[in-house]
Scaffold this motif. Structure first.
Motif, PDB file in Angstrom:
ATOM      1  N   UNK A  98     -24.877   6.208 -26.683  1.00 59.16           N
ATOM      2  CA  UNK A  98     -25.435   6.564 -25.383  1.00 59.16           C
ATOM      3  C   UNK A  98     -26.375   7.743 -25.626  1.00 59.16           C
ATOM      4  N   UNK A  99     -27.621   7.630 -25.166  1.00 54.23           N
ATOM      5  CA  UNK A  99     -28.631   8.649 -25.451  1.00 54.23           C
ATOM      6  C   UNK A  99     -29.215   9.187 -24.148  1.00 54.23           C
ATOM      7  N   UNK A 100     -29.226  10.509 -24.037  1.00 55.80           N
ATOM      8  CA  UNK A 100     -29.908  11.177 -22.929  1.00 55.80           C
ATOM      9  C   UNK A 100     -31.017  12.012 -23.540  1.00 55.80           C
ATOM     10  N   UNK A 101     -32.216  11.898 -22.992  1.00 52.93           N
ATOM     11  CA  UNK A 101     -33.396  12.551 -23.582  1.00 52.93           C
ATOM     12  C   UNK A 101     -33.820  13.792 -22.796  1.00 52.93           C
ATOM     13  N   UNK A 102     -34.372  14.734 -23.536  1.00 57.60           N
ATOM     14  CA  UNK A 102     -34.982  15.921 -22.935  1.00 57.60           C
ATOM     15  C   UNK A 102     -36.207  16.269 -23.771  1.00 57.60           C
ATOM     16  N   UNK A 103     -37.188  16.926 -23.149  1.00 53.82           N
ATOM     17  CA  UNK A 103     -38.442  17.239 -23.846  1.00 53.82           C
ATOM     18  C   UNK A 103     -38.686  18.734 -24.009  1.00 53.82           C
ATOM     19  N   UNK A 104     -37.692  19.544 -23.642  1.00 54.60           N
ATOM     20  CA  UNK A 104     -37.877  20.994 -23.693  1.00 54.60           C
ATOM     21  C   UNK A 104     -36.520  21.687 -23.781  1.00 54.60           C
ATOM     22  N   UNK A 105     -36.556  22.989 -24.010  1.00 52.03           N
ATOM     23  CA  UNK A 105     -35.328  23.776 -24.038  1.00 52.03           C
ATOM     24  C   UNK A 105     -34.637  23.705 -22.682  1.00 52.03           C
ATOM     25  N   UNK A 106     -35.398  23.924 -21.608  1.00 56.05           N
ATOM     26  CA  UNK A 106     -34.824  23.888 -20.264  1.00 56.05           C
ATOM     27  C   UNK A 106     -34.281  22.513 -19.930  1.00 56.05           C
ATOM     28  N   UNK A 107     -35.019  21.468 -20.345  1.00 54.00           N
ATOM     29  CA  UNK A 107     -34.552  20.103 -20.103  1.00 54.00           C
ATOM     30  C   UNK A 107     -33.247  19.833 -20.826  1.00 54.00           C
ATOM     31  N   UNK A 108     -33.128  20.338 -22.053  1.00 58.15           N
ATOM     32  CA  UNK A 108     -31.906  20.170 -22.822  1.00 58.15           C
ATOM     33  C   UNK A 108     -30.732  20.881 -22.171  1.00 58.15           C
ATOM     34  N   UNK A 109     -30.968  22.090 -21.667  1.00 63.17           N
ATOM     35  CA  UNK A 109     -29.904  22.855 -21.004  1.00 63.17           C
ATOM     36  C   UNK A 109     -29.436  22.150 -19.736  1.00 63.17           C
ATOM     37  N   UNK A 110     -30.383  21.616 -18.953  1.00 60.50           N
ATOM     38  CA  UNK A 110     -30.027  20.923 -17.714  1.00 60.50           C
ATOM     39  C   UNK A 110     -29.228  19.664 -18.015  1.00 60.50           C
ATOM     40  N   UNK A 111     -29.634  18.930 -19.047  1.00 64.87           N
ATOM     41  CA  UNK A 111     -28.918  17.708 -19.418  1.00 64.87           C
ATOM     42  C   UNK A 111     -27.488  18.032 -19.843  1.00 64.87           C
ATOM     43  N   UNK A 112     -27.322  19.084 -20.633  1.00 63.47           N
ATOM     44  CA  UNK A 112     -25.992  19.469 -21.122  1.00 63.47           C
ATOM     45  C   UNK A 112     -25.103  19.970 -19.993  1.00 63.47           C
ATOM     46  N   UNK A 113     -25.712  20.588 -18.993  1.00 59.88           N
ATOM     47  CA  UNK A 113     -24.933  21.102 -17.861  1.00 59.88           C
ATOM     48  C   UNK A 113     -24.422  19.966 -16.977  1.00 59.88           C
ATOM     49  N   UNK A 114     -25.102  18.826 -17.020  1.00 58.55           N
ATOM     50  CA  UNK A 114     -24.738  17.726 -16.131  1.00 58.55           C
ATOM     51  C   UNK A 114     -23.997  16.593 -16.793  1.00 58.55           C
ATOM     52  N   UNK A 115     -23.732  16.683 -18.098  1.00 51.81           N
ATOM     53  CA  UNK A 115     -23.096  15.571 -18.801  1.00 51.81           C
ATOM     54  C   UNK A 115     -22.336  16.083 -20.016  1.00 51.81           C
ATOM     55  N   UNK A 116     -21.521  15.214 -20.619  1.00 57.10           N
ATOM     56  CA  UNK A 116     -20.772  15.550 -21.826  1.00 57.10           C
ATOM     57  C   UNK A 116     -21.421  14.880 -23.027  1.00 57.10           C
ATOM     58  N   UNK A 117     -21.534  15.609 -24.141  1.00 57.84           N
ATOM     59  CA  UNK A 117     -22.155  15.070 -25.344  1.00 57.84           C
ATOM     60  C   UNK A 117     -21.296  15.350 -26.568  1.00 57.84           C
ATOM     61  N   UNK A 118     -21.425  14.458 -27.544  1.00 58.43           N
ATOM     62  CA  UNK A 118     -20.744  14.651 -28.826  1.00 58.43           C
ATOM     63  C   UNK A 118     -21.606  15.462 -29.787  1.00 58.43           C
ATOM     64  N   UNK A 119     -22.925  15.269 -29.717  1.00 64.01           N
ATOM     65  CA  UNK A 119     -23.826  15.900 -30.673  1.00 64.01           C
ATOM     66  C   UNK A 119     -25.216  16.049 -30.059  1.00 64.01           C
ATOM     67  N   UNK A 120     -25.946  17.042 -30.543  1.00 62.51           N
ATOM     68  CA  UNK A 120     -27.335  17.264 -30.138  1.00 62.51           C
ATOM     69  C   UNK A 120     -28.229  16.957 -31.338  1.00 62.51           C
ATOM     70  N   UNK A 121     -29.267  16.159 -31.125  1.00 62.41           N
ATOM     71  CA  UNK A 121     -30.282  15.929 -32.151  1.00 62.41           C
ATOM     72  C   UNK A 121     -31.573  16.496 -31.584  1.00 62.41           C
ATOM     73  N   UNK A 122     -32.078  17.568 -32.218  1.00 65.99           N
ATOM     74  CA  UNK A 122     -33.197  18.286 -31.601  1.00 65.99           C
ATOM     75  C   UNK A 122     -34.279  18.680 -32.593  1.00 65.99           C
ATOM     76  N   UNK A 123     -35.509  18.616 -32.108  1.00 65.48           N
ATOM     77  CA  UNK A 123     -36.644  19.181 -32.826  1.00 65.48           C
ATOM     78  C   UNK A 123     -36.526  20.704 -32.717  1.00 65.48           C
TER      79      UNK A 123
END
Length: 197
Positions: A98-123
């Protein structure tokens, strides 16, 4: 608008996609400033291949999958390059993640605040900050760990990644098989750690 050559990520992605379809890709050039010719050879068939596994969400199938591949994970994928984000999302979903995408630091923070993740893959290079900042924030707030997938590959970049909370630092161009291997290694280390308690 580019003054310098790219990182070769497009070539690595193209090679991975072609090889996934059982094909080959080759390149040739007469020299600098003389262009390049890329040849892709792929066999055609009348029906879809029958040897591709469809992801299954049953508990028994999930446990079996974990023994042979990276299994099903919830991945937060952060990259500001649209094509990279699109291709990696498709490949990871094809593997059952299951993949949730973000394009920025703020986008990544918002995604993490609203969902549960096992791992982050980030540029690392993001439009509003760095992957280091994002990873450190997500590690502090949610205990998340990550895999850096970036064009930054110096010794200092590796050190900063580790300090921020990345458990692996992959320097582009990276094959999808390499990313799969790192996800499997990450998942194995996580399971081993949980078994110790």
């Amino acid at each position: 608008d580019h003054r310098f050559g790219g990182l070769g990520l497009g070539l690595a992605i193209s090679k991975t996609i072609v090889e996934m379809h059982g094909g080959t890709i080759s390149a040739e050039s007469a020299g600098r400033h003389k262009g390049a010719k890329f040849t892709v050879k792929i066999c055609t068939c009348d029906a879809a291949p029958t040897n591709l596994k469809k992801p299954s969400r049953s508990a028994s199938d999930r446990n079996e999958e974990l023994d042979t591949q990276a299994g099903f994970m919830r991945i937060l994928l952060v990259d500001d390059h649209e094509n990279t984000l699109s291709v990696l999302t498709r490949l990871l979903k094809r593997d059952g993640h299951t993949v949730v995408c973000a394009r920025s630091v703020e986008g990544g923070k918002k995604a993490a605040a609203g969902d549960l993740f096992d791992v982050v893959v980030s540029d690392i290079g993001l439009p509003d900050g760095t992957g280091y900042e994002l990873m450190e924030a997500l590690r502090t707030a949610y205990g998340l760990r990550g895999i850096a997938l970036t064009g930054y590959g110096t010794e200092n970049d590796h050190r900063l990644s580790q300090e921020a909370g990345f458990v692996s630092h992959l320097t582009k161009p990276v094959t999808f098989a390499h990313l799969q291997a790192e996800l499997l290694r990450f998942q194995s280390s996580t399971r081993n750690a949980s078994h110790q308690f």
